[in-house]
Design an enzyme around this catalytic site. Structure first.
Site, mmCIF file in Angstrom:
data_model
loop_
_atom_site.group_PDB
_atom_site.id
_atom_site.type_symbol
_atom_site.label_atom_id
_atom_site.label_comp_id
_atom_site.label_asym_id
_atom_site.label_seq_id
_atom_site.Cartn_x
_atom_site.Cartn_y
_atom_site.Cartn_z
ATOM 1 N N LYS A 140 -26.973 57.090 -66.378
ATOM 2 C CA LYS A 140 -28.284 57.008 -67.293
ATOM 3 C C LYS A 140 -27.770 56.850 -68.962
ATOM 4 C CE LYS A 140 -32.315 59.224 -67.745
ATOM 5 N NZ LYS A 140 -33.530 59.616 -66.926
ATOM 6 N N ARG A 159 -46.317 63.656 -68.976
ATOM 7 C CA ARG A 159 -46.624 63.916 -70.242
ATOM 8 C C ARG A 159 -47.485 62.827 -70.638
ATOM 9 N NH1 ARG A 159 -40.610 63.505 -72.161
ATOM 10 N NH2 ARG A 159 -40.881 61.816 -70.827
ATOM 11 N N HIS A 208 -39.438 71.191 -69.062
ATOM 12 C CA HIS A 208 -39.296 71.343 -67.532
ATOM 13 C C HIS A 208 -39.364 72.742 -67.119
ATOM 14 C CE1 HIS A 208 -35.995 67.859 -68.914
ATOM 15 N NE2 HIS A 208 -36.810 67.557 -68.086
ATOM 16 N N SER A 261 -35.983 65.217 -73.224
ATOM 17 C CA SER A 261 -34.719 65.331 -73.411
ATOM 18 C C SER A 261 -33.904 64.531 -74.509
ATOM 19 C CB SER A 261 -33.676 65.305 -72.058
ATOM 20 O OG SER A 261 -34.186 66.091 -71.047
HETATM 21 O O1 PNS Z 1 -35.238 63.023 -65.441
HETATM 22 P P1 PNS Z 1 -35.923 61.801 -64.749
HETATM 23 O O2 PNS Z 1 -35.054 60.723 -65.265
HETATM 24 O O3 PNS Z 1 -37.146 61.639 -64.817
HETATM 25 O O4 PNS Z 1 -35.484 61.945 -63.241
HETATM 26 C C1 PNS Z 1 -35.297 60.700 -62.517
HETATM 27 C C2 PNS Z 1 -34.866 61.020 -61.118
HETATM 28 C C3 PNS Z 1 -33.554 61.833 -61.265
HETATM 29 C C4 PNS Z 1 -35.810 61.954 -60.250
HETATM 30 C C5 PNS Z 1 -34.803 59.707 -60.252
HETATM 31 O O5 PNS Z 1 -33.859 58.977 -61.124
HETATM 32 C C6 PNS Z 1 -34.012 59.940 -58.864
HETATM 33 O O6 PNS Z 1 -34.916 60.242 -57.928
HETATM 34 N N1 PNS Z 1 -32.767 59.421 -58.869
HETATM 35 C C7 PNS Z 1 -32.081 59.570 -57.621
HETATM 36 C C8 PNS Z 1 -31.871 58.124 -56.994
HETATM 37 C C9 PNS Z 1 -33.078 57.830 -56.325
HETATM 38 O O7 PNS Z 1 -33.560 58.453 -55.229
HETATM 39 N N2 PNS Z 1 -33.683 56.575 -56.464
HETATM 40 C C10 PNS Z 1 -34.875 56.272 -56.029
HETATM 41 C C11 PNS Z 1 -36.036 56.515 -56.341
HETATM 42 S S1 PNS Z 1 -36.794 55.633 -57.532
#
Ligand code: PNS
Length: 163
Positions: free
Chosen positions: A41, A93, A17, A131
């Site tokens: 999550k 990745r 990250h 993670s």
């Molecule tokens: O670390 P991650 O799991 O790749 O991150 C995912 C994240 C946090 C970017 C995604 O879950 C997110 O955008 N969450 C906020 C809610 C949202 O906007 N959801 C709609 C987009 S699919």
């Protein structure tokens, strides 16, 4: 001024990250690391609460003056609009990331087509890093040295009672 958002759950932040954040900071004038609360999550919720994650990232990025760290608990595109940012930067990745990332990018596009998602390839050294793998290694008392910033290593040890 072009501002980019680097969103994620960051449970916890890894050197992968950090590499993406650092590379985004070379391209954009300002970078906001957006830490999603992500209460649901992994079924049980994140290992680190959102304040802990923000603190760990703030410590790990304090030497980048272009980078700030904020949490959000709404839609990512809503947060991006509130920040007046129209670029989302995500690390990619191996091919295994692609489907999920492609789906999120498409949904975000549907929700707000003026916001672009850009992908930065993970560096070859970090292709294997996640993670969840870090949490698993730390849970079983293994060394995560070199996989996460130092502060995270300490926080993981105290979380799992390994020293
Ligand atoms: O670390 P991650 O799991 O790749 O991150 C995912 C994240 C946090 C970017 C995604 O879950 C997110 O955008 N969450 C906020 C809610 C949202 O906007 N959801 C709609 C987009 S699919």
């Amino acid at each position: 001024m072009t501002k980019a958002i680097v969103p994620g759950t960051f449970d916890p932040i890894t050197v992968g990250h950090l590499d993406v954040i650092e590379r985004a900071a070379k391209i954009f004038d300002e970078v906001v690391v957006a830490v999603a609360a992500s209460p649901d999550k992994n079924g049980t919720g994140p290992l680190f609460n959102v304040q802990e994650r923000v603190e760990l990232i703030s410590t790990a990025t304090k030497h980048f003056d272009k980078v700030s760290v904020k949490s959000f608990d709404n839609l990512l595109v809503t947060f991006a609009r509130e920040e007046n940012a129209n670029v989302l930067v995500k690390g990619l990745r191996a091919i295994t990331d692609f489907e999920n990332e492609f789906q999120m990018a498409a949904l975000n596009w549907k929700l707000a087509s003026s916001i672009e998602t850009l992908f930065i390839m993970a560096s070859p050294d970090n292709m294997f890093l996640s993670s969840s793998a870090v949490r698993e290694i730390a849970r079983h008392g293994g060394s995560v040295s070199g996989l996460v910033p130092e502060g995270v290593e300490v926080a993981l040890r105290s979380k799992f009672g390994h020293g």
